[in-house]
Design an enzyme around this catalytic site. Structure first.
Site, PDB file in Angstrom:
ATOM      1  N   HIS A   1       2.077   0.664 -13.388  1.00 31.83           N
ATOM      2  CA  HIS A   1       3.158  -0.483 -13.416  1.00 31.83           C
ATOM      3  C   HIS A   1       4.481  -0.312 -13.426  1.00 31.83           C
ATOM      4  O   HIS A   1       4.610   0.876 -14.181  1.00 31.83           O
ATOM      5  CB  HIS A   1       2.448  -1.117 -15.052  1.00 31.83           C
ATOM      6  CG  HIS A   1       3.389  -2.300 -15.204  1.00 31.83           C
ATOM      7  ND1 HIS A   1       3.238  -3.556 -14.767  1.00 31.83           N
ATOM      8  CD2 HIS A   1       4.566  -2.454 -15.950  1.00 31.83           C
ATOM      9  CE1 HIS A   1       3.975  -4.490 -15.137  1.00 31.83           C
ATOM     10  NE2 HIS A   1       4.808  -3.797 -15.906  1.00 31.83           N
TER      11      HIS A   1
ATOM     12  N   ASN B   1      -4.262   1.849 -13.733  1.00 35.74           N
ATOM     13  CA  ASN B   1      -3.361   1.089 -12.889  1.00 35.74           C
ATOM     14  C   ASN B   1      -1.780   1.752 -13.109  1.00 35.74           C
ATOM     15  O   ASN B   1      -1.657   2.579 -14.012  1.00 35.74           O
ATOM     16  CB  ASN B   1      -3.369  -0.277 -13.606  1.00 35.74           C
ATOM     17  CG  ASN B   1      -2.245  -1.381 -12.989  1.00 35.74           C
ATOM     18  OD1 ASN B   1      -2.437  -1.290 -11.771  1.00 35.74           O
ATOM     19  ND2 ASN B   1      -1.380  -1.971 -13.808  1.00 35.74           N
TER      20      ASN B   1
ATOM     21  N   GLY C   1       0.728  -1.316  -0.081  1.00 39.14           N
ATOM     22  CA  GLY C   1       0.089   0.013  -0.080  1.00 39.14           C
ATOM     23  C   GLY C   1       0.722   1.248   0.054  1.00 39.14           C
ATOM     24  O   GLY C   1       0.260   2.240   0.455  1.00 39.14           O
ATOM     25  N   SER C   2       2.034   1.033  -0.524  1.00 41.49           N
ATOM     26  CA  SER C   2       2.802   2.289  -0.501  1.00 41.49           C
ATOM     27  C   SER C   2       2.187   3.577  -1.549  1.00 41.49           C
ATOM     28  O   SER C   2       2.389   4.791  -1.204  1.00 41.49           O
ATOM     29  CB  SER C   2       4.150   2.143  -0.832  1.00 41.49           C
ATOM     30  OG  SER C   2       4.580   1.668  -2.165  1.00 41.49           O
ATOM     31  N   ASN C   3       1.823   2.961  -2.561  1.00 42.96           N
ATOM     32  CA  ASN C   3       0.929   3.989  -3.623  1.00 42.96           C
ATOM     33  C   ASN C   3      -0.234   4.511  -3.062  1.00 42.96           C
ATOM     34  O   ASN C   3      -0.486   5.758  -3.025  1.00 42.96           O
ATOM     35  CB  ASN C   3       0.710   3.423  -5.000  1.00 42.96           C
ATOM     36  CG  ASN C   3       2.146   3.168  -5.742  1.00 42.96           C
ATOM     37  OD1 ASN C   3       2.328   3.971  -6.222  1.00 42.96           O
ATOM     38  ND2 ASN C   3       2.748   1.912  -5.981  1.00 42.96           N
TER      39      ASN C   3
ATOM     40  N   MET D   1      -3.459  -7.275  -6.844  1.00 41.96           N
ATOM     41  CA  MET D   1      -2.742  -8.604  -7.628  1.00 41.96           C
ATOM     42  C   MET D   1      -3.643  -9.361  -8.458  1.00 41.96           C
ATOM     43  O   MET D   1      -3.261 -10.545  -8.898  1.00 41.96           O
ATOM     44  CB  MET D   1      -2.109  -9.148  -6.585  1.00 41.96           C
ATOM     45  CG  MET D   1      -1.061  -8.496  -6.056  1.00 41.96           C
ATOM     46  SD  MET D   1       0.035  -7.613  -7.361  1.00 41.96           S
ATOM     47  CE  MET D   1       0.911  -8.647  -7.994  1.00 41.96           C
ATOM     48  N   ARG D   2      -5.072  -9.143  -8.485  1.00 38.16           N
ATOM     49  CA  ARG D   2      -6.084 -10.054  -9.286  1.00 38.16           C
ATOM     50  C   ARG D   2      -6.188  -9.421 -10.695  1.00 38.16           C
ATOM     51  O   ARG D   2      -6.380  -8.336 -10.876  1.00 38.16           O
ATOM     52  CB  ARG D   2      -7.395 -10.115  -8.475  1.00 38.16           C
ATOM     53  CG  ARG D   2      -7.381 -11.009  -7.267  1.00 38.16           C
ATOM     54  CD  ARG D   2      -8.649 -10.932  -6.386  1.00 38.16           C
ATOM     55  NE  ARG D   2      -9.624 -11.616  -7.292  1.00 38.16           N
ATOM     56  CZ  ARG D   2      -9.846 -13.097  -7.267  1.00 38.16           C
ATOM     57  NH1 ARG D   2      -9.202 -13.701  -6.615  1.00 38.16           N
ATOM     58  NH2 ARG D   2     -10.826 -13.241  -8.174  1.00 38.16           N
TER      59      ARG D   2
HETATM   60  C1  GRF Z   1       3.897  -1.240  -7.479  1.00 36.43           C
HETATM   61  O1  GRF Z   1       5.148  -1.326  -7.726  1.00 36.43           O
HETATM   62  C2  GRF Z   1       2.909  -0.880  -8.639  1.00 36.43           C
HETATM   63  O2  GRF Z   1       3.451  -0.480  -9.590  1.00 36.43           O
HETATM   64  C3  GRF Z   1       2.472  -2.495  -8.918  1.00 36.43           C
HETATM   65  O3  GRF Z   1       2.487  -2.999  -7.670  1.00 36.43           O
HETATM   66  C4  GRF Z   1       3.319  -2.432  -6.496  1.00 36.43           C
HETATM   67  C5  GRF Z   1       2.382  -2.043  -5.428  1.00 36.43           C
HETATM   68  O4  GRF Z   1       3.025  -1.466  -4.404  1.00 36.43           O
HETATM   69  N1  GRF Z   1       1.297  -2.525  -9.623  1.00 36.43           N
HETATM   70  P1  GRF Z   1       2.349  -0.834  -3.170  1.00 36.43           P
HETATM   71  O5  GRF Z   1       1.582  -1.800  -2.699  1.00 36.43           O
HETATM   72  O6  GRF Z   1       1.646   0.294  -3.637  1.00 36.43           O
HETATM   73  O7  GRF Z   1       3.449  -0.701  -2.023  1.00 36.43           O
END
Ligand code: GRF
Length: 200
Positions: free
Chosen positions: A108, A106, A11-13, A89-90
């Site tokens: 990536h 999304n 969940g860092s994003n 992740m799904r």
């Molecule tokens: C990120 O690197 C994003 O690009 C990918 O999954 C990762 C998720 O990281 N789709 P976080 O859970 O947001 O830390």
């Protein structure tokens, strides 16, 4: 504009989005954080920030289709205008993508169409490319495929380790994802076929 974040992991994003909202640089309302994993750290971060959370367990549904129908119902009840995938992740099934056509984005951790899939940073590092980066794209029915909204590059230096590269890619993600969401919210992104035009 009301948006939801779907996340499965760290969940860092999501945190970067929460921080952007706190700073006032993101005007849309984050109304829900959804996870397929009950113990996702993303849910911990959301709760800490006072954002409503929801979880549905895939095991309780007969198929991916049925699960995604459940997710659609849940999100539609919240009148969501935009679905932000952040480490979800799904793979989304067509029923979900059609329900929110053109309204799912999304992030990536590579320059698509290079290094699709779940291990993009490692794959780019192992391949030995000199430049990799981050892509924000609209989600369509093919994985890591929809129109590119924004890309930003990261150079890979000879002294980089996978860890140092991973840190730089994530730092860049955290900067650009909230920016893209804000641009979408402000109507500054127009999608024309595969091309996303960012105005102003
Ligand atoms: C990120 O690197 C994003 O690009 C990918 O999954 C990762 C998720 O990281 N789709 P976080 O859970 O947001 O830390």
């Amino acid at each position: 504009m009301r948006f939801a974040v779907m996340a499965s992991g760290f969940g860092s994003n999501l945190q970067a989005i929460i921080n952007a909202r706190r700073r006032g640089s993101l005007s849309a309302e984050l109304v829900l954080v959804f996870s397929d994993k009950p113990d996702a750290n993303a849910l911990v971060r959301a709760r800490r920030a006072g954002i409503p959370v929801a979880h549905l367990s895939p095991r309780e549904y007969a198929s991916r289709h049925a699960y995604d129908e459940g997710c659609v119902d849940l999100l539609k009840k919240q009148h969501i205008d935009l679905v932000v995938l952040a480490g979800y992740m799904r793979i989304l099934s067509p029923v979900f993508i059609r329900a929110f056509a053109g309204k799912i984005i999304n992030i990536h951790p590579a320059l698509l169409p290079a290094f699709k899939g779940a291990h993009a940073i490692k794959d780019a590092y192992d391949y030995g490319v000199k430049v990799t980066g981050v892509t924000v794209h609209l989600v369509d029915e093919e994985v890591d495929h929809g129109p590119v909204i924004r890309q930003a590059a990261v150079r890979i230096h000879p002294e980089d380790t996978l860890d140092s590269l991973t840190r730089r890619v994530h730092r860049l993600e955290h900067r650009i994802y909230p920016e893209v969401i804000e641009a979408l919210v402000r109507g500054r992104i127009v999608i024309d076929g595969r091309r996303a035009i960012v105005k102003g």
